[in-house]
Design a protein around this motif. Structure first.
Motif, PDB file in Angstrom:
ATOM      1  N   SER A 117      60.589 -22.939  25.947  1.00 28.69           N
ATOM      2  CA  SER A 117      60.263 -24.075  24.969  1.00 28.69           C
ATOM      3  C   SER A 117      60.398 -23.331  23.669  1.00 28.69           C
ATOM      4  CB  SER A 117      58.978 -24.608  25.265  1.00 28.69           C
ATOM      5  OG  SER A 117      57.865 -23.783  25.127  1.00 28.69           O
ATOM      6  N   TYR A 118      60.444 -21.992  23.415  1.00 35.32           N
ATOM      7  CA  TYR A 118      60.401 -21.196  22.113  1.00 35.32           C
ATOM      8  C   TYR A 118      61.724 -21.002  21.580  1.00 35.32           C
ATOM      9  CZ  TYR A 118      55.363 -20.429  22.675  1.00 35.32           C
ATOM     10  OH  TYR A 118      53.983 -20.625  22.727  1.00 35.32           O
ATOM     11  N   ALA A 119      62.203 -21.065  20.269  1.00 35.57           N
ATOM     12  CA  ALA A 119      63.065 -20.374  19.761  1.00 35.57           C
ATOM     13  C   ALA A 119      62.757 -18.867  19.489  1.00 35.57           C
ATOM     14  CB  ALA A 119      63.111 -20.970  18.399  1.00 35.57           C
ATOM     15  N   VAL A 120      63.771 -18.029  19.532  1.00 43.90           N
ATOM     16  CA  VAL A 120      63.864 -16.621  19.591  1.00 43.90           C
ATOM     17  C   VAL A 120      64.387 -16.244  18.292  1.00 43.90           C
ATOM     18  CG1 VAL A 120      64.248 -14.523  20.520  1.00 43.90           C
ATOM     19  CG2 VAL A 120      63.634 -16.395  22.072  1.00 43.90           C
ATOM     20  N   GLY A 121      63.639 -15.634  17.497  1.00 42.12           N
ATOM     21  CA  GLY A 121      64.051 -14.766  16.296  1.00 42.12           C
ATOM     22  C   GLY A 121      64.473 -13.224  16.480  1.00 42.12           C
ATOM     23  N   TRP A 122      65.486 -12.967  15.800  1.00 35.37           N
ATOM     24  CA  TRP A 122      65.855 -11.443  15.732  1.00 35.37           C
ATOM     25  C   TRP A 122      65.527 -10.871  14.467  1.00 35.37           C
ATOM     26  CZ3 TRP A 122      66.456  -8.466  20.069  1.00 35.37           C
ATOM     27  CH2 TRP A 122      66.436  -8.887  21.339  1.00 35.37           C
ATOM     28  N   PHE A 123      64.849  -9.864  14.145  1.00 36.13           N
ATOM     29  CA  PHE A 123      64.539  -9.176  13.004  1.00 36.13           C
ATOM     30  C   PHE A 123      64.829  -7.646  13.030  1.00 36.13           C
ATOM     31  CE2 PHE A 123      62.060 -12.569  11.118  1.00 36.13           C
ATOM     32  CZ  PHE A 123      61.951 -13.504  12.460  1.00 36.13           C
ATOM     33  N   SER A 143      65.176 -10.980   8.628  1.00 38.55           N
ATOM     34  CA  SER A 143      65.567 -11.881   9.771  1.00 38.55           C
ATOM     35  C   SER A 143      67.136 -11.752   9.869  1.00 38.55           C
ATOM     36  CB  SER A 143      65.294 -13.181   9.410  1.00 38.55           C
ATOM     37  OG  SER A 143      65.887 -14.132  10.273  1.00 38.55           O
ATOM     38  N   VAL A 144      67.578 -11.728  11.186  1.00 41.61           N
ATOM     39  CA  VAL A 144      69.257 -11.363  11.315  1.00 41.61           C
ATOM     40  C   VAL A 144      69.567 -12.591  11.995  1.00 41.61           C
ATOM     41  CG1 VAL A 144      69.246  -9.002  10.878  1.00 41.61           C
ATOM     42  CG2 VAL A 144      68.876  -9.788  13.286  1.00 41.61           C
ATOM     43  N   TRP A 181      65.507 -23.219  21.285  1.00 47.05           N
ATOM     44  CA  TRP A 181      64.838 -23.041  22.870  1.00 47.05           C
ATOM     45  C   TRP A 181      66.181 -23.057  23.783  1.00 47.05           C
ATOM     46  CZ3 TRP A 181      65.111 -26.848  26.556  1.00 47.05           C
ATOM     47  CH2 TRP A 181      65.497 -28.226  26.121  1.00 47.05           C
ATOM     48  N   ASN A 182      67.135 -23.978  23.761  1.00 48.71           N
ATOM     49  CA  ASN A 182      68.105 -24.521  24.718  1.00 48.71           C
ATOM     50  C   ASN A 182      69.394 -23.744  24.187  1.00 48.71           C
ATOM     51  OD1 ASN A 182      68.898 -25.939  22.506  1.00 48.71           O
ATOM     52  ND2 ASN A 182      68.827 -27.644  23.512  1.00 48.71           N
ATOM     53  N   GLY A 183      69.557 -22.966  23.198  1.00 46.27           N
ATOM     54  CA  GLY A 183      70.558 -22.172  22.970  1.00 46.27           C
ATOM     55  C   GLY A 183      71.465 -23.105  22.040  1.00 46.27           C
ATOM     56  N   ASP A 184      71.277 -24.251  21.679  1.00 46.17           N
ATOM     57  CA  ASP A 184      72.403 -25.157  21.274  1.00 46.17           C
ATOM     58  C   ASP A 184      72.421 -24.875  19.640  1.00 46.17           C
ATOM     59  OD1 ASP A 184      71.848 -28.242  22.937  1.00 46.17           O
ATOM     60  OD2 ASP A 184      72.858 -26.440  23.757  1.00 46.17           O
ATOM     61  N   SER A 185      71.411 -24.404  19.060  1.00 39.69           N
ATOM     62  CA  SER A 185      71.403 -23.991  17.541  1.00 39.69           C
ATOM     63  C   SER A 185      71.235 -22.432  17.262  1.00 39.69           C
ATOM     64  CB  SER A 185      70.507 -24.803  16.920  1.00 39.69           C
ATOM     65  OG  SER A 185      70.761 -26.218  17.133  1.00 39.69           O
ATOM     66  N   THR A 186      71.880 -21.694  16.571  1.00 41.35           N
ATOM     67  CA  THR A 186      71.798 -20.613  16.160  1.00 41.35           C
ATOM     68  C   THR A 186      71.696 -20.369  14.691  1.00 41.35           C
ATOM     69  OG1 THR A 186      74.456 -20.155  16.439  1.00 41.35           O
ATOM     70  CG2 THR A 186      72.740 -19.528  18.128  1.00 41.35           C
ATOM     71  N   TYR A 187      71.432 -19.195  14.238  1.00 41.02           N
ATOM     72  CA  TYR A 187      71.412 -19.062  12.628  1.00 41.02           C
ATOM     73  C   TYR A 187      71.731 -17.594  12.483  1.00 41.02           C
ATOM     74  CZ  TYR A 187      69.338 -16.758   8.662  1.00 41.02           C
ATOM     75  OH  TYR A 187      69.148 -15.978   7.622  1.00 41.02           O
TER      76      TYR A 187
END
Length: 120
Positions: free
Chosen positions: A31-37, A47-48, A53-59
């Motif tokens: 249920s969590y978004a995951v960020g990479w730094f 932030s890179v 949570w479901n992989g549908d959105s990325t940044y």
């Protein structure tokens, strides 16, 4: 509570690739978004990438766009950061973190980091 453990860092030549993993334990990781730094010596944490949570959105930060890909496998409670065309300036300690929201995330949980070193 969510515990995060990164792995997959190492030494790679410029132009090479690495895949970082962020393994989660505890409930509700899916249920969590995951960020990479990342944080390089003497520099602020950057932030890179981020994945919903479901992989549908990325940044992706402009500095890594087109070279890094965030993904996740909720059946394995693991998020990934695939890094390609690596440059010496990508050298840093990389962290993953978990947030309830993908947009305007507030990161509640952090991993301990994994070192990525890119040689010229």
């Amino acid at each position: 509570q969510v515990q995060l453990v990164e792995s997959g860092g190492g030494l790679v030549q410029a132009g090479g690739s690495l895949r970082l993993s962020c393994a989660a334990s505890g409930h509700s990781f899916s249920s969590y978004a995951v960020g990479w730094f990342r944080q390089a010596p003497g520099k602020e944490r950057e932030s890179v990438a981020r994945i919903s949570w479901n992989g549908d959105s990325t940044y992706y930060a402009d500095s890594v766009k087109g070279r890094y890909t965030a993904s996740r496998d909720n059946t394995k409670n693991t998020a990934y950061l695939h890094m390609s065309s690596l440059k010496p300036e990508d050298t840093a300690v990389y962290y993953c973190a978990a947030a309830r929201l993908f947009t305007r995330p507030t990161y509640d949980y952090w991993g301990q980091g994994t070192q990525v070193t890119v040689s010229a």
